[in-house]
Scaffold this active site. Structure first.
Site, short mmCIF file in Angstrom:
data_model
loop_
_atom_site.label_atom_id
_atom_site.label_comp_id
_atom_site.label_asym_id
_atom_site.label_seq_id
_atom_site.Cartn_x
_atom_site.Cartn_y
_atom_site.Cartn_z
N TRP A 110 -68.53 -84.60 37.42
CA TRP A 110 -68.00 -85.97 37.47
C TRP A 110 -66.67 -85.84 38.19
O TRP A 110 -65.68 -85.37 37.63
CB TRP A 110 -67.84 -86.50 36.05
N MET A 161 -84.72 -82.10 28.39
CA MET A 161 -83.30 -82.14 28.73
C MET A 161 -82.41 -82.09 27.51
O MET A 161 -81.31 -81.53 27.55
CB MET A 161 -83.00 -83.39 29.55
N ARG A 175 -79.36 -100.64 35.67
CA ARG A 175 -80.17 -100.76 34.46
C ARG A 175 -79.97 -102.15 33.85
O ARG A 175 -78.90 -102.75 33.99
CB ARG A 175 -79.75 -99.68 33.44
N TRP A 212 -80.08 -88.43 33.93
CA TRP A 212 -81.49 -88.34 34.30
C TRP A 212 -81.64 -88.20 35.81
O TRP A 212 -82.37 -87.33 36.31
CB TRP A 212 -82.21 -89.59 33.81
N PHE A 230 -87.03 -86.22 28.62
CA PHE A 230 -85.88 -86.26 27.74
C PHE A 230 -85.94 -85.20 26.65
O PHE A 230 -84.92 -84.61 26.29
CB PHE A 230 -85.74 -87.65 27.11
N SER A 279 -76.41 -96.00 32.58
CA SER A 279 -77.47 -96.55 33.42
C SER A 279 -78.48 -95.52 33.89
O SER A 279 -79.32 -95.82 34.74
CB SER A 279 -76.86 -97.25 34.65
N GLY A 280 -78.42 -94.30 33.38
CA GLY A 280 -79.38 -93.27 33.77
C GLY A 280 -78.79 -92.20 34.66
O GLY A 280 -79.52 -91.56 35.42
N THR A 281 -77.51 -91.96 34.53
CA THR A 281 -76.81 -91.01 35.40
C THR A 281 -77.36 -89.60 35.26
O THR A 281 -77.77 -88.97 36.26
CB THR A 281 -75.31 -91.00 35.09
N HIS A 336 -68.47 -92.66 38.41
CA HIS A 336 -68.53 -94.00 37.81
C HIS A 336 -67.45 -94.90 38.45
O HIS A 336 -67.05 -95.90 37.86
CB HIS A 336 -68.30 -93.93 36.30
#
Length: 352
Positions: free
Chosen positions: A140, A290, A186, A107, A287, A103-105, A164
């Site tokens: 994480w 990255m 997302r 970023w 992106f 879902s865009g973690t 998560h």
């Protein structure tokens, strides 16, 4: 952690992998990435055992997993890390980025890291935020690989972390408002397609043998990594008043990234950024940049919006949209409007 898993798998049997992501085009033709190569049981990812019917214990799912309180987690997680509300001592400048996977973690973590670095240019070189390795800069906290020999309370402030976890397993005590939480959502259609690519790419972690059409049904039934997408996000939305939470969407990050940088900056309690500072953070979190600096992004499919238009049939897309509206109907006012820009049938409700 995708690359970490892929590296481990390549070491086991580098000649056996075809990492071409499975997909289906508009015509409905099925494509599947081959996952060849024999591996002994000792070489497989930790977690559940496959039964003769092809499902994995203990939750009878088509993917390898562990279960915590009857909820699905990837086998990189450990129950003691998932359920420990004393995993770290909360501080007022802590940030946890929580997402349903895909879902865009990364970023969001990287934007948050660069905002900190912009305001704190003289952090010592040993500070975790100065490294581009997210296992160090933004661990994480439920992944045993990230947390091996790691004492979060020994890390200097500010700390940025990733989770998560389902909301009921959020590593915070109830009503703890010291730690800041950024929750990113997302469009589930894009989450589904990205999850399928991911499930194939880290093949040994999930050991999925089905088709994409089957994966769509598994996703709708909550039989994939992290369980039901809708239940997962609903829990975070329903508990908005219990913690200090900023809600963002992947769609807003894509359409108004500069605005999101400003929102995150304000949420962290910093003074406003200059136009030049925002532009620099924008440049450092593109992106293409990255992918060259962030190991979790190297060699993976990232930053693609709307891939569900190609991979899903119109009927499948409509079915997911209807389910989304049905599941979120009671709390739609809590969801940023940008979330619904590609979800049919919801725009009218927003005008009521």
């Amino acid at each position: 952690w995708e690359q970490e898993c892929c590296d481990e798998e390549a070491k086991r049997d580098p000649a056996s992998e075809d990492t071409t992501p499975g997909r289906r085009g508009r015509g409905g033709k099925e494509f599947r990435g081959a996952r060849g190569g024999a591996r002994g049981a000792g070489q497989r990812a930790a977690g559940s055992r496959r039964r003769e019917d092809g499902l994995f214990e203990p939750l009878m799912l088509p993917i390898r997993h562990i279960a915590v309180d009857n909820m699905c987690y990837p086998s990189l997680c450990r129950e003691n890390l998932v359920k420990n509300q004393s995993l770290f001592t909360p501080r007022h400048d802590d940030v946890i980025v929580t997402t349903y996977p895909r879902s865009g973690t990364t970023w969001t973590l990287e934007i948050t890291r660069h905002i900190h670095l912009t305001h704190l240019p003289f952090l010592p070189p040993q500070h975790p935020l100065t490294t581009q390795d997210h296992k160090i800069s933004a661990p994480w906290i439920n992944n045993h690989n990230n947390m091996a020999n790691r004492d979060l309370d020994s890390d200097p402030s500010p700390r940025v972390m990733k989770s998560h976890n389902h909301y009921c397993h959020l590593n915070l005590f109830p009503s703890d408002t010291r730690t800041k939480v950024i929750h990113v959502m997302r469009d589930p259609k894009d989450v589904l397609c990205s999850a399928y690519h991911h499930t194939l790419q880290v093949g040994h972690l999930f050991d999925y043998k089905g088709t994409f059409a089957e994966f769509v049904q598994h996703f709708l039934a909550g039989k994939v990594e992290s369980g039901s997408y809708w239940d997962f996000n609903l829990q975070y939305l329903q508990n908005a008043n219990k913690h200090n939470i900023l809600y963002l969407t992947y769609e807003e990050l894509s359409s108004d990234k500069l605005g999101c940088i400003g929102k995150i900056n304000s949420f962290l309690g910093y003074p406003p950024l200059s136009v030049e500072q925002i532009s620099k953070i924008d440049d450092m979190t593109r992106f293409e940049v990255m992918k060259g600096t962030q190991k979790p992004l190297q060699g993976t499919v990232q930053g693609v919006m709307g891939q569900s238009v190609v991979m899903l049939s119109e009927e499948e897309r409509r079915g997911i949209d209807v389910k989304t509206w049905t599941e979120f109907q009671s709390i739609i006012h809590l969801i940023p409007p940008s979330y619904f820009q590609n979800i049919g049938g919801c725009s009218t409700a927003l005008k009521i």
